[in-house]
Scaffold this motif. Structure first.
Motif, PDB file in Angstrom:
ATOM      1  N   LEU A   1       0.831  -1.199   0.000  1.00 29.41           N
ATOM      2  CA  LEU A   1       0.000   0.000   0.000  1.00 29.41           C
ATOM      3  C   LEU A   1       0.871   1.257   0.000  1.00 29.41           C
ATOM      4  CD1 LEU A   1      -2.797  -0.932   2.583  1.00 29.41           C
ATOM      5  CD2 LEU A   1      -2.853  -1.127   0.091  1.00 29.41           C
ATOM      6  N   PRO A   2       0.442   2.305  -0.699  1.00 30.46           N
ATOM      7  CA  PRO A   2       1.268   3.524  -0.816  1.00 30.46           C
ATOM      8  C   PRO A   2       1.106   4.458   0.383  1.00 30.46           C
ATOM      9  CG  PRO A   2      -0.710   3.764  -2.138  1.00 30.46           C
ATOM     10  CD  PRO A   2      -0.771   2.368  -1.555  1.00 30.46           C
ATOM     11  N   VAL A   3       1.293   3.931   1.595  1.00 27.93           N
ATOM     12  CA  VAL A   3       1.015   4.717   2.792  1.00 27.93           C
ATOM     13  C   VAL A   3       1.971   5.897   2.951  1.00 27.93           C
ATOM     14  CG1 VAL A   3      -0.101   2.850   4.059  1.00 27.93           C
ATOM     15  CG2 VAL A   3       2.391   3.101   4.186  1.00 27.93           C
ATOM     16  N   GLU A   4       3.198   5.767   2.441  1.00 22.59           N
ATOM     17  CA  GLU A   4       4.163   6.841   2.642  1.00 22.59           C
ATOM     18  C   GLU A   4       3.788   8.119   1.892  1.00 22.59           C
ATOM     19  OE1 GLU A   4       8.458   5.712   3.071  1.00 22.59           O
ATOM     20  OE2 GLU A   4       7.723   3.795   2.275  1.00 22.59           O
ATOM     21  N   ARG A   5       2.887   8.010   0.924  1.00 24.06           N
ATOM     22  CA  ARG A   5       2.407   9.219   0.247  1.00 24.06           C
ATOM     23  C   ARG A   5       1.652  10.145   1.205  1.00 24.06           C
ATOM     24  NH1 ARG A   5      -0.700   6.931  -5.054  1.00 24.06           N
ATOM     25  NH2 ARG A   5       0.835   5.368  -5.724  1.00 24.06           N
ATOM     26  N   LEU A   6       1.142   9.588   2.300  1.00 25.70           N
ATOM     27  CA  LEU A   6       0.360  10.391   3.242  1.00 25.70           C
ATOM     28  C   LEU A   6       1.227  11.210   4.188  1.00 25.70           C
ATOM     29  CD1 LEU A   6      -2.378   7.802   4.288  1.00 25.70           C
ATOM     30  CD2 LEU A   6      -2.588   9.659   2.644  1.00 25.70           C
ATOM     31  N   ILE A   7       2.504  10.901   4.277  1.00 23.48           N
ATOM     32  CA  ILE A   7       3.383  11.568   5.243  1.00 23.48           C
ATOM     33  C   ILE A   7       3.711  12.975   4.750  1.00 23.48           C
ATOM     34  CG2 ILE A   7       5.614  11.490   6.415  1.00 23.48           C
ATOM     35  CD1 ILE A   7       5.536   8.407   5.973  1.00 23.48           C
ATOM     36  N   THR A   8       3.461  13.953   5.601  1.00 19.68           N
ATOM     37  CA  THR A   8       3.745  15.345   5.242  1.00 19.68           C
ATOM     38  C   THR A   8       4.820  15.976   6.114  1.00 19.68           C
ATOM     39  OG1 THR A   8       1.878  15.994   6.630  1.00 19.68           O
ATOM     40  CG2 THR A   8       1.483  15.837   4.256  1.00 19.68           C
ATOM     41  N   ARG A   9       5.009  15.455   7.333  1.00 16.37           N
ATOM     42  CA  ARG A   9       5.982  16.059   8.243  1.00 16.37           C
ATOM     43  C   ARG A   9       6.638  14.974   9.081  1.00 16.37           C
ATOM     44  NH1 ARG A   9       2.984  20.804  11.577  1.00 16.37           N
ATOM     45  NH2 ARG A   9       5.121  21.434  12.033  1.00 16.37           N
ATOM     46  N   GLU A  10       7.899  15.206   9.416  1.00 18.91           N
ATOM     47  CA  GLU A  10       8.582  14.384  10.405  1.00 18.91           C
ATOM     48  C   GLU A  10       9.242  15.345  11.387  1.00 18.91           C
ATOM     49  OE1 GLU A  10      12.232  11.253  10.514  1.00 18.91           O
ATOM     50  OE2 GLU A  10      10.572  10.729   9.159  1.00 18.91           O
ATOM     51  N   ILE A  11       8.836  15.249  12.662  1.00 19.79           N
ATOM     52  CA  ILE A  11       9.288  16.203  13.663  1.00 19.79           C
ATOM     53  C   ILE A  11       9.990  15.460  14.802  1.00 19.79           C
ATOM     54  CG2 ILE A  11       7.442  17.831  13.094  1.00 19.79           C
ATOM     55  CD1 ILE A  11       6.018  16.881  15.683  1.00 19.79           C
TER      56      ILE A  11
ATOM     57  N   GLN B   1       9.487  19.310  19.432  1.00 20.68           N
ATOM     58  CA  GLN B   1       8.558  20.077  18.592  1.00 20.68           C
ATOM     59  C   GLN B   1       7.107  19.670  18.795  1.00 20.68           C
ATOM     60  OE1 GLN B   1      10.776  18.873  14.946  1.00 20.68           O
ATOM     61  NE2 GLN B   1      10.689  21.033  14.385  1.00 20.68           N
ATOM     62  N   LEU B   2       6.868  18.487  19.373  1.00 16.39           N
ATOM     63  CA  LEU B   2       5.524  17.913  19.395  1.00 16.39           C
ATOM     64  C   LEU B   2       4.498  18.752  20.160  1.00 16.39           C
ATOM     65  CD1 LEU B   2       3.534  15.713  18.666  1.00 16.39           C
ATOM     66  CD2 LEU B   2       4.417  14.337  20.572  1.00 16.39           C
ATOM     67  N   PRO B   3       4.766  19.283  21.356  1.00 20.95           N
ATOM     68  CA  PRO B   3       3.717  20.055  22.038  1.00 20.95           C
ATOM     69  C   PRO B   3       3.159  21.198  21.195  1.00 20.95           C
ATOM     70  CG  PRO B   3       5.468  19.529  23.580  1.00 20.95           C
ATOM     71  CD  PRO B   3       5.961  19.121  22.219  1.00 20.95           C
ATOM     72  N   ALA B   4       4.037  21.943  20.534  1.00 26.71           N
ATOM     73  CA  ALA B   4       3.571  23.053  19.697  1.00 26.71           C
ATOM     74  C   ALA B   4       2.792  22.542  18.495  1.00 26.71           C
ATOM     75  CB  ALA B   4       4.762  23.903  19.245  1.00 26.71           C
ATOM     76  N   VAL B   5       3.237  21.427  17.903  1.00 26.32           N
ATOM     77  CA  VAL B   5       2.535  20.878  16.737  1.00 26.32           C
ATOM     78  C   VAL B   5       1.145  20.358  17.139  1.00 26.32           C
ATOM     79  CG1 VAL B   5       2.564  19.015  15.022  1.00 26.32           C
ATOM     80  CG2 VAL B   5       4.637  20.358  15.461  1.00 26.32           C
ATOM     81  N   LEU B   6       1.029  19.754  18.311  1.00 22.79           N
ATOM     82  CA  LEU B   6      -0.278  19.302  18.784  1.00 22.79           C
ATOM     83  C   LEU B   6      -1.249  20.477  18.880  1.00 22.79           C
ATOM     84  CD1 LEU B   6       0.814  16.791  21.569  1.00 22.79           C
ATOM     85  CD2 LEU B   6      -0.587  16.210  19.585  1.00 22.79           C
ATOM     86  N   LEU B   7      -0.826  21.563  19.470  1.00 19.10           N
ATOM     87  CA  LEU B   7      -1.697  22.730  19.609  1.00 19.10           C
ATOM     88  C   LEU B   7      -1.991  23.364  18.253  1.00 19.10           C
ATOM     89  CD1 LEU B   7      -0.152  24.320  22.819  1.00 19.10           C
ATOM     90  CD2 LEU B   7      -2.198  22.879  22.628  1.00 19.10           C
ATOM     91  N   GLU B   8      -0.994  23.376  17.382  1.00 22.25           N
ATOM     92  CA  GLU B   8      -1.185  23.917  16.031  1.00 22.25           C
ATOM     93  C   GLU B   8      -2.229  23.108  15.263  1.00 22.25           C
ATOM     94  OE1 GLU B   8       1.220  23.017  12.057  1.00 22.25           O
ATOM     95  OE2 GLU B   8       2.446  23.967  13.601  1.00 22.25           O
ATOM     96  N   GLN B   9      -2.130  21.772  15.326  1.00 21.35           N
ATOM     97  CA  GLN B   9      -3.066  20.938  14.580  1.00 21.35           C
ATOM     98  C   GLN B   9      -4.442  20.923  15.227  1.00 21.35           C
ATOM     99  OE1 GLN B   9      -1.669  17.136  13.276  1.00 21.35           O
ATOM    100  NE2 GLN B   9       0.220  17.958  12.423  1.00 21.35           N
ATOM    101  N   LEU B  10      -4.495  21.175  16.518  1.00 19.24           N
ATOM    102  CA  LEU B  10      -5.782  21.221  17.205  1.00 19.24           C
ATOM    103  C   LEU B  10      -6.625  22.393  16.718  1.00 19.24           C
ATOM    104  CD1 LEU B  10      -7.325  19.735  19.483  1.00 19.24           C
ATOM    105  CD2 LEU B  10      -6.380  21.415  21.068  1.00 19.24           C
ATOM    106  N   THR B  11      -5.990  23.480  16.402  1.00 18.84           N
ATOM    107  CA  THR B  11      -6.718  24.676  15.980  1.00 18.84           C
ATOM    108  C   THR B  11      -6.707  24.873  14.465  1.00 18.84           C
ATOM    109  OG1 THR B  11      -4.712  26.003  16.305  1.00 18.84           O
ATOM    110  CG2 THR B  11      -6.254  25.857  18.156  1.00 18.84           C
ATOM    111  N   GLY B  12      -5.900  24.087  13.750  1.00 17.45           N
ATOM    112  CA  GLY B  12      -5.813  24.232  12.304  1.00 17.45           C
ATOM    113  C   GLY B  12      -6.481  23.088  11.571  1.00 17.45           C
ATOM    114  N   ARG B  13      -6.070  22.894  10.324  1.00 16.55           N
ATOM    115  CA  ARG B  13      -6.601  21.809   9.492  1.00 16.55           C
ATOM    116  C   ARG B  13      -5.429  20.981   8.980  1.00 16.55           C
ATOM    117  NH1 ARG B  13     -10.926  20.526   7.687  1.00 16.55           N
ATOM    118  NH2 ARG B  13     -10.136  19.909   5.642  1.00 16.55           N
ATOM    119  N   PRO B  14      -4.939  20.039   9.797  1.00 18.09           N
ATOM    120  CA  PRO B  14      -3.792  19.239   9.359  1.00 18.09           C
ATOM    121  C   PRO B  14      -4.160  18.309   8.216  1.00 18.09           C
ATOM    122  CG  PRO B  14      -4.695  18.368  11.406  1.00 18.09           C
ATOM    123  CD  PRO B  14      -5.411  19.657  11.142  1.00 18.09           C
ATOM    124  N   LEU B  15      -3.311  18.260   7.220  1.00 17.49           N
ATOM    125  CA  LEU B  15      -3.492  17.358   6.088  1.00 17.49           C
ATOM    126  C   LEU B  15      -2.330  16.368   6.095  1.00 17.49           C
ATOM    127  CD1 LEU B  15      -4.487  19.920   3.303  1.00 17.49           C
ATOM    128  CD2 LEU B  15      -6.022  18.485   4.679  1.00 17.49           C
ATOM    129  N   GLY B  16      -2.621  15.095   5.906  1.00 17.39           N
ATOM    130  CA  GLY B  16      -1.566  14.108   5.862  1.00 17.39           C
ATOM    131  C   GLY B  16      -1.142  13.675   7.257  1.00 17.39           C
TER     132      GLY B  16
END
Length: 326
Positions: free
Chosen positions: A291-301, A305-320
């Motif tokens: 399956l082409p699952v790796e096409r879905l990956i958009t970020r590697e952090i 960095q994770l606490p800020a990314v969690l809050l960012e994605q909570l209020t935004g529209r994360p894709l991938g």
């Protein structure tokens, strides 16, 4: 180092966590973790069951009291539906404790040569496999030639659509928002607008959105042929109902029930899919390399960095898919 949820949100913590106690114990060095929509629900305090914060992961056992039954050096993923005492998987190391049988079941083995950016999809793919299996169980027939609409083109919906297609179904993956549909089209996936799908044209509609909202359930019911089936995969909460539909949605999903009812005079069945089994992980790991699952990956952090990314994605529209490398 790890990220934990506290009263004021996600926080980065250092030092070794207090290891959970149990009959047997293991320590897993986390290679890679994935950020799931349910993790964001936990940050938002919208999840109604036991915490599974940090559950999409692949790692290697560095300590084990299970000897040859689950030796150190074994590469594993995590089935978070098996009751265990454990620390978060958003960490450099995860600790888990429980009976031997539970630990062995909760930590399915992964081939050493499977790339970590594929292996980290094992848990969501196992959930999708369980959903596709539920379609056949509830209807009592194989999926070959069945017309299925999968509503919600996040990672879960896409994986469900891929597996149902492999099982021989005629699948239409659909999404409400144009940005997510365009994101997937750019990566080679076919996605339709939900409101453009014809009514009374599908044998089955799978609701794979983050939550089973009244508007998306109404769309699913519109799409069904008489005697069709709506499968609830997305999140529900106690007391969830749709006016005019005579059933309680939350127990149907969590208990994997199938309830015959009617909508606007049309006979239909409302059914549920919840959790996974060991067989789902075996099947997921078998099909994962195809399956082409790796096409879905958009970020590697990283973990810091994770606490800020969690809050960012909570209020935004994360894709991938966002991956976390400790």
């Amino acid at each position: 180092m790890r990220v934990e949820l506290g009263p004021d949100g996600p926080r980065l913590r250092f030092g070794r966590p207090h290891p959970p106690q149990g009959e047997h114990r293991v320590r897993v060095r986390v290679e890679l973790a994935g950020l799931c929509r349910s993790d964001l629900k936990e940050v938002a305090r919208e999840r109604h069951r036991a915490s599974q914060f940090g559950h999409e992961l692949v790692g290697v056992l560095t300590e084990s009291t299970l000897g040859s039954r689950l030796p150190t050096g074994t590469r594993v993923v995590l089935d978070p539906n098996v009751p265990l005492a454990r620390t978060t998987g958003f960490a450099s190391e995860m600790y888990a404790a429980g009976s031997a049988d539970r630990l062995i079941t909760a930590l399915p083995r992964v081939p050493a040569d499977l790339p970590d950016r594929q292996a980290v999809f094992a848990e969501p793919l196992a959930c999708a496999r369980h959903c596709v299996g539920a379609l056949a169980r509830h209807d009592g027939t194989p999926l070959v030639e069945r017309r299925i609409a999968v509503l919600g083109a996040g990672a879960a919906g896409l994986l469900i659509a891929c597996l149902a297609t492999l099982a021989g179904a005629k699948v239409t993956l659909a999404n409400r928002s144009r940005d997510r549909a365009e994101f997937l089209r750019e990566r080679g996936f076919d996605v339709s607008p939900i409101d453009a799908l014809p009514g009374s044209a599908f044998d089955t509609a799978v609701i794979a959105t983050s939550f089973v909202r009244p508007d998306i359930l109404t769309e699913a019911l519109r799409l069904l042929l008489p005697h069709g089936l709506v499968l609830l995969y997305g999140g529900t909460a106690p007391g969830d109902r749709l006016p005019g539909l005579a059933c309680d949605l939350d127990p149907i999903r969590r208990r994997e029930q199938a309830v015959r009812t009617a909508w606007a005079g049309k006979p239909i069945t409302i059914a549920g899919s919840y959790g996974t089994t060991p067989a789902d992980f075996t099947a997921a790991l078998d099909v994962l390399p195809r399956l082409p699952v790796e096409r879905l990956i958009t970020r590697e952090i990283t973990l810091p960095q994770l606490p800020a990314v969690l809050l960012e994605q909570l209020t935004g529209r994360p894709l991938g898919k966002t991956l976390i490398r400790p």
